[in-house]
Write an enzyme that holds these catalytic residues in place. Sequence first.
Site, PDB file in Angstrom:
ATOM      1  N   TYR A   9       0.862  -1.188   0.000  1.00  0.00           N
ATOM      2  CA  TYR A   9       0.000   0.000   0.000  1.00  0.00           C
ATOM      3  C   TYR A   9       0.895   1.234   0.000  1.00  0.00           C
ATOM      4  O   TYR A   9       1.941   1.236  -0.635  1.00  0.00           O
ATOM      5  CB  TYR A   9      -0.986  -0.045   1.183  1.00  0.00           C
ATOM      6  CG  TYR A   9      -2.205   0.799   0.899  1.00  0.00           C
ATOM      7  CD1 TYR A   9      -3.001   0.524  -0.214  1.00  0.00           C
ATOM      8  CD2 TYR A   9      -2.552   1.884   1.687  1.00  0.00           C
ATOM      9  CE1 TYR A   9      -4.099   1.303  -0.520  1.00  0.00           C
ATOM     10  CE2 TYR A   9      -3.653   2.674   1.390  1.00  0.00           C
ATOM     11  CZ  TYR A   9      -4.424   2.376   0.288  1.00  0.00           C
ATOM     12  OH  TYR A   9      -5.500   3.160  -0.025  1.00  0.00           O
ATOM     13  N   ARG A  14      -8.911  10.415  -8.537  1.00  0.00           N
ATOM     14  CA  ARG A  14      -8.029  11.178  -7.643  1.00  0.00           C
ATOM     15  C   ARG A  14      -7.271  10.192  -6.764  1.00  0.00           C
ATOM     16  O   ARG A  14      -7.625   9.953  -5.616  1.00  0.00           O
ATOM     17  CB  ARG A  14      -8.842  12.150  -6.780  1.00  0.00           C
ATOM     18  CG  ARG A  14      -7.992  13.241  -6.118  1.00  0.00           C
ATOM     19  CD  ARG A  14      -8.411  13.513  -4.709  1.00  0.00           C
ATOM     20  NE  ARG A  14      -8.238  12.329  -3.861  1.00  0.00           N
ATOM     21  CZ  ARG A  14      -8.627  12.259  -2.601  1.00  0.00           C
ATOM     22  NH1 ARG A  14      -9.271  13.256  -2.058  1.00  0.00           N
ATOM     23  NH2 ARG A  14      -8.418  11.171  -1.877  1.00  0.00           N
ATOM     24  N   LYS A  56      -5.983  -2.019  -0.712  1.00  0.00           N
ATOM     25  CA  LYS A  56      -6.840  -1.753   0.443  1.00  0.00           C
ATOM     26  C   LYS A  56      -7.452  -3.055   0.962  1.00  0.00           C
ATOM     27  O   LYS A  56      -7.493  -3.310   2.173  1.00  0.00           O
ATOM     28  CB  LYS A  56      -7.944  -0.778   0.035  1.00  0.00           C
ATOM     29  CG  LYS A  56      -8.518   0.043   1.152  1.00  0.00           C
ATOM     30  CD  LYS A  56      -7.787   1.361   1.260  1.00  0.00           C
ATOM     31  CE  LYS A  56      -8.385   2.257   2.293  1.00  0.00           C
ATOM     32  NZ  LYS A  56      -7.722   3.576   2.341  1.00  0.00           N
ATOM     33  N   GLU A  73     -13.525   4.950  -2.483  1.00  0.00           N
ATOM     34  CA  GLU A  73     -12.133   5.363  -2.320  1.00  0.00           C
ATOM     35  C   GLU A  73     -11.662   6.166  -3.525  1.00  0.00           C
ATOM     36  O   GLU A  73     -11.884   5.782  -4.680  1.00  0.00           O
ATOM     37  CB  GLU A  73     -11.237   4.116  -2.162  1.00  0.00           C
ATOM     38  CG  GLU A  73      -9.784   4.413  -1.908  1.00  0.00           C
ATOM     39  CD  GLU A  73      -9.494   4.768  -0.461  1.00  0.00           C
ATOM     40  OE1 GLU A  73      -8.405   5.289  -0.178  1.00  0.00           O
ATOM     41  OE2 GLU A  73     -10.365   4.498   0.399  1.00  0.00           O
ATOM     42  N   ASP A  74     -11.022   7.286  -3.268  1.00  0.00           N
ATOM     43  CA  ASP A  74     -10.289   8.063  -4.270  1.00  0.00           C
ATOM     44  C   ASP A  74     -11.157   8.517  -5.440  1.00  0.00           C
ATOM     45  O   ASP A  74     -10.744   8.437  -6.610  1.00  0.00           O
ATOM     46  CB  ASP A  74      -9.065   7.280  -4.764  1.00  0.00           C
ATOM     47  CG  ASP A  74      -7.942   7.307  -3.737  1.00  0.00           C
ATOM     48  OD1 ASP A  74      -8.076   8.036  -2.738  1.00  0.00           O
ATOM     49  OD2 ASP A  74      -6.929   6.607  -3.929  1.00  0.00           O
ATOM     50  N   ASP A 126     -13.814   6.081   2.803  1.00  0.00           N
ATOM     51  CA  ASP A 126     -12.637   6.083   3.664  1.00  0.00           C
ATOM     52  C   ASP A 126     -11.859   7.386   3.580  1.00  0.00           C
ATOM     53  O   ASP A 126     -11.253   7.815   4.552  1.00  0.00           O
ATOM     54  CB  ASP A 126     -11.724   4.909   3.315  1.00  0.00           C
ATOM     55  CG  ASP A 126     -10.582   4.754   4.304  1.00  0.00           C
ATOM     56  OD1 ASP A 126     -10.877   4.609   5.502  1.00  0.00           O
ATOM     57  OD2 ASP A 126      -9.423   4.807   3.890  1.00  0.00           O
ATOM     58  N   ASP A 127     -11.869   8.046   2.415  1.00  0.00           N
ATOM     59  CA  ASP A 127     -11.154   9.312   2.283  1.00  0.00           C
ATOM     60  C   ASP A 127     -11.687  10.350   3.266  1.00  0.00           C
ATOM     61  O   ASP A 127     -10.917  11.106   3.863  1.00  0.00           O
ATOM     62  CB  ASP A 127     -11.284   9.861   0.857  1.00  0.00           C
ATOM     63  CG  ASP A 127     -10.626   8.952  -0.155  1.00  0.00           C
ATOM     64  OD1 ASP A 127      -9.486   8.538   0.081  1.00  0.00           O
ATOM     65  OD2 ASP A 127     -11.251   8.646  -1.186  1.00  0.00           O
ATOM     66  N   ASN A 144      -0.119  11.693   1.521  1.00  0.00           N
ATOM     67  CA  ASN A 144       0.515  10.517   0.928  1.00  0.00           C
ATOM     68  C   ASN A 144       0.765  10.773  -0.556  1.00  0.00           C
ATOM     69  O   ASN A 144       0.038  11.544  -1.180  1.00  0.00           O
ATOM     70  CB  ASN A 144      -0.402   9.293   1.078  1.00  0.00           C
ATOM     71  CG  ASN A 144      -0.393   8.737   2.477  1.00  0.00           C
ATOM     72  OD1 ASN A 144       0.649   8.526   3.055  1.00  0.00           O
ATOM     73  ND2 ASN A 144      -1.572   8.502   3.028  1.00  0.00           N
TER      74      ASN A 144
END
Length: 631
Positions: free
Chosen positions: A118, A170, A188, A259-260, A280-281, A425
């Site tokens: 990850y 993203r 993930k 996610e993202d 989760d973001d 990150n």
Amino acid sequence: MSTAAAAAPALTTKSVEPHAQIKPHQHPLPPVKNTAVSSGDYDTAYSPQVRRYLRTYGLMPPTTESFEIQAQRCLKLLESKTAPIDKFMYLTQLRAANVHLFYRLMADNIKELTPFIYTPTVGEACQKWHQIFTQPEGMYLSFSDRGHLHTIIQNWPHNVEITVVTDGSRILGLGDLGVNGMGIPVGKLALYTACAGIRPDATLPLTLDLGTNNKALLEDPLYMGSRRPKVTADEEKEFLDELMAALTERWPGIVIQYEDFKNPFPSLERYQHTYTMFNDDIQGTGAVILGGFINACRATKIPASSQRAVFLGAGSAGVGVAKQLVEYFMKEGGLSEDEARRRFWLVDSKGLVTNDRGDTLAEHKVYFSRDDNEGRQYKSLEEVVEYVQPTILMGLSTIGGAFTPHILTRMAELNDHPVIFPLSNPSSKSECTFADAVKYTQGRCLFASGSPFPAIPAKDSNNPTGRLLSPGQGNNMYVFPGIGLGAILARSINVTQDMIYASATALAESLTPAEREAGWMYPDVARIRDVSVVVARGVIRAAQRAGVDREISLRGLADDELDKYIKQRMYDPFREGQLVEQELAELTAGLTGKINGHANGTNGTNGYTNGTNGHANGVNGHSNGTNGSHL
């Protein structure tokens, strides 16, 4: 010449002995597994009996290896690879070839290996996904598939308990990567299994191919996604509506983690009260930072009403974290919502977010926009720090080095123990390093980062033995695996905000006395499975209080009983061989019962003993065991 005379002489047949000694074969019918062979079945730790049962006997070298020998080989191979991306690719291949061995290796080396599966390495892997792709992992659903998503999803062969979904628009701080973003769901979900024991075959990595605006990828012949611009927001909404319905129709209890996505707020607001889903973001990041923040606040002993938090980064992650801290200030600090909200100053690319700076604010920024700046605009982080004089400095900007030596020094001048959280990150995007934070605050900062940093020697006169300072890492892996596991076991209808908040407070309480004594913000990641049990218990209790749990039998369990229940249902790669041995023993006993039934006669001929759905003593009573009815 007569016909008889012209005829060829008759040939005589001579008996020829074979060159090889041909032996008659016996064809016994031992129990064999009827399901398809999986990668976990090719495990050199399995005994010959198990290999015969799994139908992998002869397909591997004959030696039965210990876990230690297997790990030794894997770690040597890993050590031989110098580039992180090469380590990533080796671990990917290992997971595909022997899934149980991969997770055993992860269990024993979670702290060392996580950076390679990850963050930060997964960022490089996503950038190069179209170049390093070797095998399918997960599902890809394209915009051209709309109207047929339910049918396509039927192609997935396993029962799914949790999925991670991205559209790749993203990825971390790297921007729009299209279907190259598949590395995020894959990585993930590997952490869902490694950290919380969700079975690997119950996870589904899912990437939505909704186009990309990344010109370089669209022009790259190796790119594997649709060569079209990103769909509009309305087109995406329509596609997601169909997707959510299709997923829950196929797997009614599925937990769906987003996610993202470039703009994660619309989908969260649209689906969180209808489906078992979370983002989760926004929520996971907020929860993990809140967990560390709670411990930082306890260490500084500064009351909520006196805290001043400056956030560099006012995107979805920054706002999500800030809202979680607002909730904490309200619940634990006794502040009103307005009082709590005013403890935060958000800074974006144009400076301090204010009502009167002359631009149109994105909707999610309005909540924290300041109206008390008296007409003055603060354009740089340095100016904002001098104006606010914060106790807390949070970075979610993806601007590497944004916390300059001057800013860090000023934070140490303003506070005995400044809270410094550079959370972006991958590590190249981190607002500062751990070494710089320690250096410019004279070692007095309370630090947590989004990416891992190495420990450094403590430079003080009380360190004759070379004591190391260990950085805290506010990695979402501390909470999202427990959130998912808790929602699955509670069979939760929704993932409520109270469940997210409970994950943060449970994380804060999961530290050992020794970890607290050392001043850690987060527990040792080597204990991540134990931490996930605590987080899952907190999530389940919050679901019960909200009445969104469907597994109501858990309500009467004491906390220690609930912890035991959780642990018993976690996938353990070290026990997989034992479970297959047990299954084989039960089937063998069932076969013995069948033979005995034939021998004894009297309505017992169809009776299996100790096999699931197996009839015992000629009656239709089921007797002790599983999947043993058809041999």
